[in-house]
Design a protein around this motif. Structure first.
Motif, mmCIF file in Angstrom:
data_model
loop_
_atom_site.group_PDB
_atom_site.id
_atom_site.type_symbol
_atom_site.label_atom_id
_atom_site.label_comp_id
_atom_site.label_asym_id
_atom_site.label_seq_id
_atom_site.Cartn_x
_atom_site.Cartn_y
_atom_site.Cartn_z
ATOM 1 N N ASN A 156 -28.684 25.760 -28.628
ATOM 2 C CA ASN A 156 -27.229 25.572 -28.631
ATOM 3 C C ASN A 156 -26.551 26.377 -29.723
ATOM 4 O OD1 ASN A 156 -27.331 23.774 -26.510
ATOM 5 N ND2 ASN A 156 -27.819 22.080 -27.889
ATOM 6 N N ASN A 157 -27.228 26.512 -30.844
ATOM 7 C CA ASN A 157 -26.710 27.297 -31.972
ATOM 8 C C ASN A 157 -27.850 27.467 -32.982
ATOM 9 O OD1 ASN A 157 -26.832 24.805 -33.395
ATOM 10 N ND2 ASN A 157 -24.741 24.335 -32.783
ATOM 11 N N ALA A 158 -27.582 28.209 -34.043
ATOM 12 C CA ALA A 158 -28.644 28.493 -35.017
ATOM 13 C C ALA A 158 -29.180 27.209 -35.647
ATOM 14 C CB ALA A 158 -28.117 29.437 -36.089
ATOM 15 N N THR A 159 -28.294 26.260 -35.894
ATOM 16 C CA THR A 159 -28.698 24.985 -36.491
ATOM 17 C C THR A 159 -29.740 24.296 -35.611
ATOM 18 O OG1 THR A 159 -26.465 24.790 -37.366
ATOM 19 C CG2 THR A 159 -27.793 22.789 -37.369
ATOM 20 N N HIS A 188 -27.407 29.561 -45.857
ATOM 21 C CA HIS A 188 -26.518 28.582 -45.232
ATOM 22 C C HIS A 188 -27.304 27.265 -45.169
ATOM 23 C CE1 HIS A 188 -24.401 26.609 -41.871
ATOM 24 N NE2 HIS A 188 -23.401 27.445 -42.095
ATOM 25 N N HIS A 189 -26.625 26.121 -45.239
ATOM 26 C CA HIS A 189 -27.328 24.836 -45.199
ATOM 27 C C HIS A 189 -28.235 24.723 -43.967
ATOM 28 C CE1 HIS A 189 -23.802 23.104 -47.752
ATOM 29 N NE2 HIS A 189 -24.617 23.843 -48.456
ATOM 30 N N ALA A 190 -27.856 25.411 -42.899
ATOM 31 C CA ALA A 190 -28.650 25.342 -41.657
ATOM 32 C C ALA A 190 -30.042 25.928 -41.837
ATOM 33 C CB ALA A 190 -27.927 26.079 -40.526
ATOM 34 N N SER A 220 -25.759 37.242 -45.574
ATOM 35 C CA SER A 220 -25.119 36.041 -46.122
ATOM 36 C C SER A 220 -23.761 35.799 -45.476
ATOM 37 C CB SER A 220 -24.931 36.207 -47.631
ATOM 38 O OG SER A 220 -23.936 35.311 -48.078
ATOM 39 N N ASN A 221 -23.475 34.534 -45.206
ATOM 40 C CA ASN A 221 -22.162 34.177 -44.649
ATOM 41 C C ASN A 221 -21.109 34.045 -45.752
ATOM 42 O OD1 ASN A 221 -23.461 31.733 -45.540
ATOM 43 N ND2 ASN A 221 -21.824 30.588 -44.554
ATOM 44 N N VAL A 222 -21.504 34.266 -47.016
ATOM 45 C CA VAL A 222 -20.556 34.142 -48.126
ATOM 46 C C VAL A 222 -20.191 35.520 -48.689
ATOM 47 C CG1 VAL A 222 -20.156 33.138 -50.415
ATOM 48 C CG2 VAL A 222 -21.478 31.875 -48.708
ATOM 49 N N ALA A 277 -22.796 26.625 -47.943
ATOM 50 C CA ALA A 277 -23.820 27.324 -48.734
ATOM 51 C C ALA A 277 -23.592 26.930 -50.189
ATOM 52 C CB ALA A 277 -23.715 28.827 -48.540
ATOM 53 N N HIS A 278 -23.617 25.629 -50.450
ATOM 54 C CA HIS A 278 -23.212 25.131 -51.776
ATOM 55 C C HIS A 278 -24.049 25.685 -52.932
ATOM 56 C CE1 HIS A 278 -20.964 21.424 -49.939
ATOM 57 N NE2 HIS A 278 -20.623 22.563 -49.412
ATOM 58 N N PRO A 279 -25.385 25.683 -52.816
ATOM 59 C CA PRO A 279 -26.136 26.221 -53.958
ATOM 60 C C PRO A 279 -25.748 27.677 -54.276
ATOM 61 C CG PRO A 279 -27.584 24.966 -52.544
ATOM 62 C CD PRO A 279 -26.280 25.097 -51.814
#
Ligand code: PMP
Length: 435
Positions: free
Chosen positions: A93-96, A121-123, A170-172, A369-371
């Motif tokens: 359904n998605n990367a997650t 990413h958290h995923a 990276s998504n950031v 991507a908190h860390p």
């Protein structure tokens, strides 16, 4: 560039500004999700006319859908440079969803060690760390992945790391990692490599097969909604023999050869990873998006994005009060993403102003991507202290249909915000001095 704008669905839909005017939106949030190609929508509509149950039904419609769905696996393989029998494609359904399926299949004991990075990413972090011991390679001050840290950890654990899982981009910050080199390192130490491809598939040509066997990517995961198809599609491309040795902890119909009262025989991959009725529109949309992207060509896409990114960064650098993150001089290894904050103005206010004043869509906060965001904004490890939420940053991210006018409108709006903030500040100072 105008031709590409004409290929997009929904760009001219009007949205409401704060002053109630209706205008088309400028989307600078393509790292979150992209608008679909018109051809993708047309293909979904066409395929839905001839749609029937996949793999299970008889009748022409069902046979047509099954054929499109099955043949699509080769289109996916071709798109990610994985034209080899060693690989199998299963839809997700998605990367997650894909990464969770892999983690649930591969982690057999909490003793299994996974090497991830602080750029994820958290995923591509939580599905591993919630299941087993996960160690992380660090990023440097500019936010680039320290590849030597991967080497150090592989060495330190001396063959005990089973999987290395890393993002392709990276998504950031948009940094692109040299995943083929990382694959070589992983393989030298007996680990398999899993690559999160969510942020690369719409931006760079990607080949799972490397120059040498050692450099091959073992598993590659991505979502279709970040590559100009609607939500709900995606794929995992991975080593057939490894997939067949494991099974995702996600069970149901369509994945078995036989079920008896007290035993089950599961089908080999891909079926054993695809329990439940599949998302056919998601798959056909993704397949068509791949064809369109290939047709446009990744040389053009990369070059176009670099032009937009350079223009946006140069413009932001000229403005007082703008703080940019990452290496904004050398951008050759970045996809079209930039992150910044404005001194003294909350990120939410920046995003609200851009949307309310000029219908410019961006994203703010910490981008799942908190860390990584914590490190980029000056914090570091939080072990032992309260895990607090982050203010984060504002992110702009380009799609292939964005143009220089979009960038210039964005820059002009930021300038207006800074100027109005300056006037407000000036008025406050003046009032104080009068009192
Ligand atoms: N990995 C990266 C690098 C991403 O940017 C995203 C989406 N922001 C994901 C994984 C997760 O993708 P999805 O939400 O489609 O599962």
């Amino acid at each position: 560039s105008d031709n590409i704008r004409n290929m997009m669905f929904g760009l001219d839909a009007l949205v409401e500004l704060d002053n109630n005017k209706m205008v088309p939106a400028i989307n600078l949030d393509n790292a979150a999700t992209t608008p679909p190609f018109k051809e993708v929508i047309q293909e979904i509509e066409r395929q839905l006319m001839y749609y029937g149950s996949i793999g299970r039904g008889k009748g022409q419609k069902s046979e047509n859908s099954t054929e499109v769905y099955t043949n699509g696996r080769d289109i996916v393989k071709d798109f990610v440079g994985a034209n080899s029998d060693i690989y199998t494609v299963f839809y997700i359904n998605n990367a997650t969803d894909g990464i969770n399926k892999l983690a649930s299949a591969f982690i057999e004991s909490p003793e299994d060690i996974v090497l991830s990075t602080r750029m994820e990413h958290h995923a591509n972090d939580l599905p591993w760390r919630e299941r087993t011991k996960t160690v992380y390679a660090e990023v440097d001050k500019k936010g680039r992945l320290i590849v030597d840290d991967i080497k150090r950890l592989l060495k330190a654990y001396n063959g005990r790391i089973k999987y290395v899982t890393v993002t392709a981009a990276s998504n950031v910050t948009g940094y692109v990692n040299d995943v083929h080199y990382i694959a070589k390192l992983a393989h030298q130490y007996g680990a398999k490599i899993i690559v999160d491809g969510a942020q690369i598939v719409a931006h760079r040509a990607f080949n799972m097969l490397g120059q040498t066997l050692e450099e091959n990517i073992d598993f590659f995961v991505f979502s279709a909604h970040k590559m100009y198809s609607p939500f709900g599609g995606g794929a995992v491309v991975g080593l057939t023999d490894v997939l067949n040795k494991h099974i995702a902890k996600f069970y149901g119909g369509g994945m078995v050869e036989a079920v008896c009262d007290y035993s089950v025989r599961y089908l080999p991959a891909p079926d054993r990873y695809e329990a439940g009725s599949p998302n056919y529109p998601g798959v056909v949309g993704m397949l068509r998006a791949m064809e369109v992207l290939k047709c446009i060509g990744f040389d053009y896409i990369k070059n176009h994005e670099q032009i937009l990114l350079r223009r946006a960064l140069d413009g932001l650098m000229k403005l007082p009060g703008v703080i940019l993150y990452g290496d904004n001089e050398n951008i050759a290894d970045r996809v079209g993403i930039a992150v910044f904050t404005l001194r003294g103005i909350k990120n939410e206010e920046v995003a609200n102003f851009l949307a309310g004043y000029r219908a410019i869509a961006v994203r703010h906060a910490a981008f799942c991507a908190h860390p990584y965001v914590r490190r980029l904004t000056g914090g570091s490890d939080t072990s032992g202290s309260f895990c607090y939420p982050l203010e984060g940053m504002v992110r702009i991210s380009f799609g292939i249909y964005n143009n220089e006018t979009d960038v210039d409108t964005f820059l002009a709006t930021i300038k207006e915000l800074l100027y109005s903030e300056y006037l407000r500040h000036f008025a406050r100072v003046k009032n104080n001095s009068v009192q």
